[in-house]
Design a protein around this motif. Structure first.
Motif, PDB file in Angstrom:
ATOM      1  N   VAL A 374       0.839  -1.209   0.000  1.00 45.39           N
ATOM      2  CA  VAL A 374       0.000   0.000   0.000  1.00 45.39           C
ATOM      3  C   VAL A 374       0.870   1.255   0.000  1.00 45.39           C
ATOM      4  CG1 VAL A 374      -1.596   1.347   1.442  1.00 45.39           C
ATOM      5  CG2 VAL A 374      -2.017  -1.090   1.059  1.00 45.39           C
ATOM      6  N   LYS A 375       1.892   1.212   0.836  1.00 43.08           N
ATOM      7  CA  LYS A 375       2.807   2.347   0.956  1.00 43.08           C
ATOM      8  C   LYS A 375       3.582   2.562  -0.352  1.00 43.08           C
ATOM      9  CE  LYS A 375       5.975   3.415   4.637  1.00 43.08           C
ATOM     10  NZ  LYS A 375       6.588   2.933   5.884  1.00 43.08           N
ATOM     11  N   GLU A 376       4.146   1.474  -0.838  1.00 44.77           N
ATOM     12  CA  GLU A 376       4.974   1.539  -2.047  1.00 44.77           C
ATOM     13  C   GLU A 376       4.174   2.047  -3.250  1.00 44.77           C
ATOM     14  OE1 GLU A 376       6.932  -2.236  -2.910  1.00 44.77           O
ATOM     15  OE2 GLU A 376       6.960  -1.675  -5.040  1.00 44.77           O
ATOM     16  N   PHE A 377       2.913   1.632  -3.357  1.00 47.49           N
ATOM     17  CA  PHE A 377       2.093   2.037  -4.506  1.00 47.49           C
ATOM     18  C   PHE A 377       1.440   3.407  -4.310  1.00 47.49           C
ATOM     19  CE2 PHE A 377       1.236  -2.789  -5.249  1.00 47.49           C
ATOM     20  CZ  PHE A 377       2.513  -2.940  -5.769  1.00 47.49           C
ATOM     21  N   GLY A 378       1.633   4.016  -3.139  1.00 46.07           N
ATOM     22  CA  GLY A 378       1.127   5.371  -2.931  1.00 46.07           C
ATOM     23  C   GLY A 378      -0.347   5.464  -2.570  1.00 46.07           C
ATOM     24  N   TYR A 379      -0.878   4.460  -1.868  1.00 48.88           N
ATOM     25  CA  TYR A 379      -2.304   4.469  -1.529  1.00 48.88           C
ATOM     26  C   TYR A 379      -2.559   4.654  -0.026  1.00 48.88           C
ATOM     27  CZ  TYR A 379      -3.498   2.734  -6.234  1.00 48.88           C
ATOM     28  OH  TYR A 379      -3.668   2.596  -7.586  1.00 48.88           O
ATOM     29  N   SER A 380      -1.538   4.987   0.741  1.00 42.50           N
ATOM     30  CA  SER A 380      -1.707   5.048   2.204  1.00 42.50           C
ATOM     31  C   SER A 380      -2.870   5.952   2.611  1.00 42.50           C
ATOM     32  CB  SER A 380      -0.431   5.548   2.871  1.00 42.50           C
ATOM     33  OG  SER A 380       0.629   4.678   2.562  1.00 42.50           O
ATOM     34  N   LYS A 381      -3.013   7.085   1.931  1.00 43.21           N
ATOM     35  CA  LYS A 381      -4.042   8.074   2.310  1.00 43.21           C
ATOM     36  C   LYS A 381      -5.451   7.626   1.925  1.00 43.21           C
ATOM     37  CE  LYS A 381      -1.544  12.262   3.026  1.00 43.21           C
ATOM     38  NZ  LYS A 381      -0.160  11.994   2.536  1.00 43.21           N
ATOM     39  N   ASP A 382      -5.556   6.582   1.120  1.00 44.21           N
ATOM     40  CA  ASP A 382      -6.877   6.126   0.687  1.00 44.21           C
ATOM     41  C   ASP A 382      -7.532   5.190   1.693  1.00 44.21           C
ATOM     42  OD1 ASP A 382      -6.980   7.417  -1.923  1.00 44.21           O
ATOM     43  OD2 ASP A 382      -5.223   6.183  -2.327  1.00 44.21           O
ATOM     44  N   PHE A 383      -6.754   4.716   2.656  1.00 43.77           N
ATOM     45  CA  PHE A 383      -7.283   3.804   3.675  1.00 43.77           C
ATOM     46  C   PHE A 383      -7.621   4.584   4.939  1.00 43.77           C
ATOM     47  CE2 PHE A 383      -5.239   0.964   0.815  1.00 43.77           C
ATOM     48  CZ  PHE A 383      -5.822  -0.279   0.997  1.00 43.77           C
ATOM     49  N   SER A 384      -8.648   4.138   5.649  1.00 41.77           N
ATOM     50  CA  SER A 384      -8.932   4.738   6.953  1.00 41.77           C
ATOM     51  C   SER A 384      -7.770   4.428   7.902  1.00 41.77           C
ATOM     52  CB  SER A 384     -10.219   4.162   7.544  1.00 41.77           C
ATOM     53  OG  SER A 384     -11.265   4.224   6.609  1.00 41.77           O
ATOM     54  N   HIS A 385      -7.192   3.238   7.749  1.00 42.73           N
ATOM     55  CA  HIS A 385      -6.094   2.845   8.628  1.00 42.73           C
ATOM     56  C   HIS A 385      -5.203   1.799   7.951  1.00 42.73           C
ATOM     57  CE1 HIS A 385      -3.955   2.203  12.348  1.00 42.73           C
ATOM     58  NE2 HIS A 385      -4.189   0.906  12.290  1.00 42.73           N
ATOM     59  N   VAL A 386      -3.909   2.070   7.938  1.00 40.84           N
ATOM     60  CA  VAL A 386      -2.952   1.055   7.501  1.00 40.84           C
ATOM     61  C   VAL A 386      -2.148   0.690   8.743  1.00 40.84           C
ATOM     62  CG1 VAL A 386      -1.026   0.478   5.973  1.00 40.84           C
ATOM     63  CG2 VAL A 386      -2.825   2.027   5.178  1.00 40.84           C
ATOM     64  N   SER A 387      -2.277  -0.536   9.196  1.00 42.31           N
ATOM     65  CA  SER A 387      -1.628  -0.916  10.451  1.00 42.31           C
ATOM     66  C   SER A 387      -0.118  -0.971  10.296  1.00 42.31           C
ATOM     67  CB  SER A 387      -2.139  -2.270  10.920  1.00 42.31           C
ATOM     68  OG  SER A 387      -1.453  -2.638  12.099  1.00 42.31           O
ATOM     69  N   THR A 388       0.584  -0.527  11.351  1.00 38.44           N
ATOM     70  CA  THR A 388       2.042  -0.627  11.388  1.00 38.44           C
ATOM     71  C   THR A 388       2.435  -1.948  12.064  1.00 38.44           C
ATOM     72  OG1 THR A 388       2.085   0.446  13.562  1.00 38.44           O
ATOM     73  CG2 THR A 388       2.330   1.876  11.637  1.00 38.44           C
ATOM     74  N   GLY A 389       1.419  -2.733  12.438  1.00 40.63           N
ATOM     75  CA  GLY A 389       1.674  -3.843  13.356  1.00 40.63           C
ATOM     76  C   GLY A 389       2.191  -5.146  12.775  1.00 40.63           C
ATOM     77  N   GLY A 390       2.154  -5.328  11.448  1.00 47.29           N
ATOM     78  CA  GLY A 390       2.594  -6.602  10.882  1.00 47.29           C
ATOM     79  C   GLY A 390       1.841  -7.763  11.506  1.00 47.29           C
ATOM     80  N   GLY A 391       2.597  -8.724  12.040  1.00 44.08           N
ATOM     81  CA  GLY A 391       1.993  -9.916  12.639  1.00 44.08           C
ATOM     82  C   GLY A 391       1.018  -9.610  13.763  1.00 44.08           C
ATOM     83  N   ALA A 392       1.266  -8.538  14.500  1.00 42.97           N
ATOM     84  CA  ALA A 392       0.385  -8.196  15.629  1.00 42.97           C
ATOM     85  C   ALA A 392      -1.022  -7.865  15.145  1.00 42.97           C
ATOM     86  CB  ALA A 392       0.958  -7.020  16.427  1.00 42.97           C
ATOM     87  N   SER A 393      -1.131  -7.216  13.980  1.00 36.43           N
ATOM     88  CA  SER A 393      -2.471  -6.838  13.506  1.00 36.43           C
ATOM     89  C   SER A 393      -3.278  -8.089  13.162  1.00 36.43           C
ATOM     90  CB  SER A 393      -2.399  -5.872  12.321  1.00 36.43           C
ATOM     91  OG  SER A 393      -1.476  -6.296  11.359  1.00 36.43           O
ATOM     92  N   LEU A 394      -2.609  -9.079  12.567  1.00 35.09           N
ATOM     93  CA  LEU A 394      -3.313 -10.321  12.239  1.00 35.09           C
ATOM     94  C   LEU A 394      -3.712 -11.084  13.493  1.00 35.09           C
ATOM     95  CD1 LEU A 394      -1.636 -11.902   9.140  1.00 35.09           C
ATOM     96  CD2 LEU A 394      -3.705 -10.558   9.364  1.00 35.09           C
ATOM     97  N   GLU A 395      -2.797 -11.115  14.472  1.00 34.00           N
ATOM     98  CA  GLU A 395      -3.121 -11.839  15.710  1.00 34.00           C
ATOM     99  C   GLU A 395      -4.280 -11.198  16.451  1.00 34.00           C
ATOM    100  OE1 GLU A 395      -0.232 -13.489  18.348  1.00 34.00           O
ATOM    101  OE2 GLU A 395       1.141 -13.946  16.702  1.00 34.00           O
ATOM    102  N   LEU A 396      -4.372  -9.874  16.383  1.00 27.94           N
ATOM    103  CA  LEU A 396      -5.503  -9.214  17.039  1.00 27.94           C
ATOM    104  C   LEU A 396      -6.816  -9.656  16.396  1.00 27.94           C
ATOM    105  CD1 LEU A 396      -5.808  -5.692  18.432  1.00 27.94           C
ATOM    106  CD2 LEU A 396      -7.556  -6.459  16.848  1.00 27.94           C
ATOM    107  N   ILE A 397      -6.821  -9.753  15.056  1.00 29.72           N
ATOM    108  CA  ILE A 397      -8.037 -10.207  14.361  1.00 29.72           C
ATOM    109  C   ILE A 397      -8.321 -11.673  14.733  1.00 29.72           C
ATOM    110  CG2 ILE A 397      -9.080 -10.657  12.081  1.00 29.72           C
ATOM    111  CD1 ILE A 397      -8.688  -7.666  12.516  1.00 29.72           C
ATOM    112  N   GLU A 398      -7.279 -12.520  14.630  1.00 34.66           N
ATOM    113  CA  GLU A 398      -7.435 -13.944  14.963  1.00 34.66           C
ATOM    114  C   GLU A 398      -8.024 -14.150  16.340  1.00 34.66           C
ATOM    115  OE1 GLU A 398      -3.281 -15.409  12.914  1.00 34.66           O
ATOM    116  OE2 GLU A 398      -3.621 -15.917  14.994  1.00 34.66           O
ATOM    117  N   ASN A 399      -7.506 -13.361  17.299  1.00 32.64           N
ATOM    118  CA  ASN A 399      -7.882 -13.562  18.700  1.00 32.64           C
ATOM    119  C   ASN A 399      -9.053 -12.680  19.116  1.00 32.64           C
ATOM    120  OD1 ASN A 399      -5.709 -15.334  18.856  1.00 32.64           O
ATOM    121  ND2 ASN A 399      -4.300 -13.698  19.448  1.00 32.64           N
ATOM    122  N   ASP A 400      -9.834 -12.264  18.134  1.00 32.83           N
ATOM    123  CA  ASP A 400     -11.066 -11.529  18.402  1.00 32.83           C
ATOM    124  C   ASP A 400     -10.824 -10.296  19.273  1.00 32.83           C
ATOM    125  OD1 ASP A 400     -13.749 -11.160  17.999  1.00 32.83           O
ATOM    126  OD2 ASP A 400     -14.369 -12.413  19.679  1.00 32.83           O
TER     127      ASP A 400
END
Ligand code: ADP
Ligand code: MG
Length: 410
Positions: A374-400
């Protein structure tokens, strides 16, 4: 949960505030290639420093394998992950507040460095993983670090999925001592926006997830959780081929996880039409850009000698049309091998789809590679939120919505 906004000047002035940050920055020979993680911590630091706090910064950097028996190899890993250059870069971002560096990660030298801090000054401590007890959440180490501070602030969202001494051990001890334990600004934003994706409201319908990336096995829990939350899941990337093979299609040399075929089959049955798979693919017989390599668009079976490397143009149109309906969207995983320009179109199509609903829908991108695309293609501003969390963002979703480094702050 206490947040940094609840900490008032009397709680901060002259007080020692331990801040767990994520300064796990990429560096080559002591030169930091990307300073965004340092910048991401600045709102929290500025808030604390303006009220005269004495800030102790703790972060890990890279990996140190303590199972390695050869001390020379441990020393080399330490040297490769030395935090010293981070202090110099941080000092440039906060020129009016002195930044000190402590090479000691424990013991009397660290204590002396903390004691020498003046109001409005910062002490960046060497890599927490220089301590063998860090990743084991060693209670003695956590108690020692906790004894150095009066207040704990967690701002390392990217490390919140790890129950280590610096992330979970320290606030656990400090809570029992009645010391304030709070979320920093970066944490507030990340937890709020990602939690939204596991607590959809009626206004969020339709809620659409887009999943891609390499491995089904990495994403099983994410898929299972999102199936209970979303109205529709669009699946692309390499993982789509495991689902297609499960449906009986030929996938050529595409990266398929044969041990996940049964899961994929069951998942498709249980999803009752919620999962939408690609209708065409970009395939190639080589990643090597030699002149005679072939890149083709194909529907249906993929011939042997070829592998799927991106969703095809018809799928891109289909996925964009689905995305257009969303009021809430969560995206993880590139649609193709986006690192190569020839195979970026599918991933860019998702970005375009999100751009088209900007302002009308709440859109979140999580995951290390997805966020860099998203960052590389220049779309960061088009998202409400781009997580900086990497694996942490996925684990938060996984773990409800739960992570050890978040739950400990409750
Ligand atoms: P994230 O870090 O966002 O969670 P993943 O790590 O799951 O994403 O997946 C990212 C990787 O998936 C990228 O390196 C990308 O090249 C790879 N990938 C996506 N589609 C394919 C494909 N069809 N074949 C091989 N690799 C793919
Ligand atoms: Mg990844």
């Amino acid at each position: 949960m206490l947040t940094i906004r609840d900490l008032t000047k009397p709680q901060l002035e002259g007080k020692r505030v331990y801040v767990r940050v994520d300064f796990n920055v990429p560096q080559t020979n002591g030169v930091i290639r990307d300073t965004s993680r340092i910048q991401a911590a600045l709102p929290t630091l500025r808030y604390l420093l303006k009220d005269g706090a004495r800030v102790i910064l703790m972060s890990h950097l890279g990996k140190i394998d303590w199972k390695e028996p050869d001390p020379a190899k441990i020393a080399a890993m330490k040297q490769a992950n030395d935090m010293t250059p981070v202090a110099a870069v941080l000092q440039k971002f906060i020129p009016h507040n002195k930044v000190h560096f402590s090479p000691a990660t424990s013991g009397p030298d660290l204590k002396a460095a903390v004691d020498a801090l003046l109001n409005g000054e910062v002490l960046l401590v060497q890599n927490t993983r220089y301590e063998k007890g860090e990743e084991k959440n060693d209670p003695a180490l956590a108690a020692e670090w906790a004894s150095l501070a009066d207040v704990f602030v967690m701002d390392a969202f990217g490390s919140a999925h790890r129950a280590h001494a610096s992330t979970v051990g320290v606030p656990t001890v400090m809570k029992t001592q009645g010391k304030p334990v709070a979320e920093g600004y970066l944490m507030i934003r990340e937890v709020e926006n990602l939690t939204h994706c596991v607590r959809p409201t009626d206004q969020d319908r339709p809620y659409i997830a887009v999943l891609g990336g390499l491995k089904v096995s990495d994403k099983i829990k994410v898929i299972d959780t999102l199936l209970t939350k979303c109205d529709e899941i669009l699946i692309g990337g390499a993982m789509a081929y495991t689902f297609q093979k499960a449906l009986g299609l030929k996938v050529g040399n595409s990266p398929v996880e044969d041990d996940q075929l049964a899961y994929a089959k069951k998942c498709l049955d249980d999803a009752k039409g919620k999962i939408i798979l690609p209708v065409d693919s970009i395939i190639t017989n080589s990643f090597d850009p030699k002149p005679d390599r072939l890149i083709q668009t194909i529907k249906g079976d993929i011939p042997d000698g070829f592998e799927g490397v991106d969703i095809g143009p018809e799928t891109a149109v289909l996925f964009k049309a689905e995305i257009a309906k969303a009021h809430l969207l969560f995206w993880n995983g590139p649609m193709g091998v986006f690192e190569q320009p020839e195979f970026q179109a599918g991933t860019k199509a998702i970005c375009d789809g999100v751009r088209a609903i900007k302002g009308k829908a709440f859109t979140v991108c999580g995951g290390g590679d997805s966020a860099s695309a998203v960052k590389e293609f220049g779309y960061s501003k088009d998202f409400s939120h781009v997580s900086t969390g990497g694996g942490a963002s996925l684990e938060l979703i996984e773990n409800d919505g739960h992570l050890p480094g978040v739950d400990v702050l409750q």
